[in-house]
Write an enzyme that holds these catalytic residues in place. Sequence first.
Site, short mmCIF file in Angstrom:
data_model
loop_
_atom_site.label_atom_id
_atom_site.label_comp_id
_atom_site.label_asym_id
_atom_site.label_seq_id
_atom_site.Cartn_x
_atom_site.Cartn_y
_atom_site.Cartn_z
N GLY A 11 -30.07 -5.20 85.25
CA GLY A 11 -30.61 -4.23 84.29
C GLY A 11 -30.27 -4.59 82.86
N GLY A 14 -31.94 -3.08 79.60
CA GLY A 14 -31.87 -1.65 79.35
C GLY A 14 -30.96 -1.27 78.20
N GLN A 15 -30.80 0.03 78.02
CA GLN A 15 -30.03 0.54 76.88
C GLN A 15 -28.58 0.03 76.91
OE1 GLN A 15 -29.02 4.69 77.00
NE2 GLN A 15 -28.55 4.81 74.82
N ARG A 39 -37.91 -8.05 84.64
CA ARG A 39 -38.87 -8.73 83.77
C ARG A 39 -38.21 -8.92 82.42
NH1 ARG A 39 -41.38 -4.27 80.84
NH2 ARG A 39 -40.33 -2.44 81.64
N ASP A 56 -34.94 -8.82 90.93
CA ASP A 56 -35.36 -7.48 91.32
C ASP A 56 -34.34 -6.98 92.34
OD1 ASP A 56 -36.52 -5.26 92.41
OD2 ASP A 56 -38.50 -6.16 92.70
N TYR A 145 -32.03 11.74 90.74
CA TYR A 145 -31.13 10.82 90.02
C TYR A 145 -29.67 11.18 90.31
CZ TYR A 145 -28.93 8.69 85.85
OH TYR A 145 -28.13 7.98 84.98
N LYS A 149 -26.77 9.21 92.34
CA LYS A 149 -25.48 8.86 91.72
C LYS A 149 -24.31 9.35 92.56
CE LYS A 149 -26.63 6.70 87.84
NZ LYS A 149 -26.45 5.24 87.73
N ILE A 175 -25.47 8.50 76.28
CA ILE A 175 -24.94 7.42 75.45
C ILE A 175 -25.84 7.26 74.23
CG2 ILE A 175 -24.33 4.98 75.32
CD1 ILE A 175 -23.85 5.03 78.32
N1 SER Z 1 -28.32 9.67 80.12
C1 SER Z 1 -28.76 9.82 81.48
C2 SER Z 1 -30.02 10.59 81.56
O1 SER Z 1 -30.25 11.40 80.69
C3 SER Z 1 -27.72 10.50 82.29
O2 SER Z 1 -26.94 9.63 82.96
O3 SER Z 1 -30.72 10.46 82.50
#
Ligand code: SER
Length: 319
Positions: A11, A14-15, A39, A56, A145, A149, A175
């Site tokens: 990943g 990503g951020q 990608r 992937d 989600y 987790k 974050i």
């Molecule tokens: N920052 C994430 C979200 O908003 C939470 O882990 O999905």
Amino acid sequence: MKMGKKILVTGSMGQIGTELVRYLRKIYGSESVIASGRRIKEDSSIAEEGPFELLDVTDPGQIAAVINNKRVDTIYHLASILSAKGEKDPQMLWEINMNGLLNVFEAARPQGCSIFFPSSVAVFGPGSPKDKTPQDTITRPITVYGIAKVTGEMLCDYYHLKYGLDIRSMRYPGIISNAALPGGGTTDYAVEIFYDALREGKHNCPLQENTQLDFIYMPDALEGAVKLMEADPSKLKHRNAFNVTAFSITPKQLYLEVQKHIPEFTITYEVDPVKQAIADSWPNSLDDSAARTEWDWNPQYGFEMMTTDMLNVLTAKLS
Ligand code: SER
């Protein structure tokens, strides 16, 4: 520079990944850190800055090949879908976030890799205590989600206990960062508000003005991840996963803080019901004392300092 490790980051477009790859390369050396992603994003230079693999995480064979061929010993497994996006396609989230994690564990098992797993405040739900949410408490989330987790945390413990893998994780809150944008998260507004303030002078917020959530600034998120992975294992009573936070704020408080720097900045609220329901099910504030005690979690950026830094960095970047 610390040498001798071979680190894989999933990943990495990503951020978190974008900045974690650069941070790890400074510590362990460029060639020791393999960035990977499904990608290559057009606006990312991560793939040009050092080793990169197209990977992937839903394909177990691909992960095993990279781990074996590159002799990987440590994995920062960041590939995942965020909370609000997950509600649009829960099955896809499960495939990437949950089966992806299982695939990484299975590929890591023969090599005995150490693994970092970013958990989230999303493990908590409406039944969890709202304020100063304890380290050990009810975790019954209402999003797919969050379910992935919390299941992931338990799977981390399971692979540690059953197979001896050194897996560690922390429950990241929102974050705030200024390199790659988050996407599909409930806490994204706290990043977008800075771009909007500087570019448009106005922000349309998807959460109610008094929705209180925890946040940390990216430099602390990165330092924390490495600190946790380098911590003396004998001091860790918890492993998966530690509460961490730096400040707990509402959209209105963030707006007013930004407005101190940009007086003409305005805000409107247009509530996204999916994001609002998710945010309402998450804690107002976390108790992160276990992380502070067991591995010295000690974030440097408070609310005001983060705001000033974000505006300075983004002003330079956007000009
Ligand atoms: N920052 C994430 C979200 O908003 C939470 O882990 O999905």
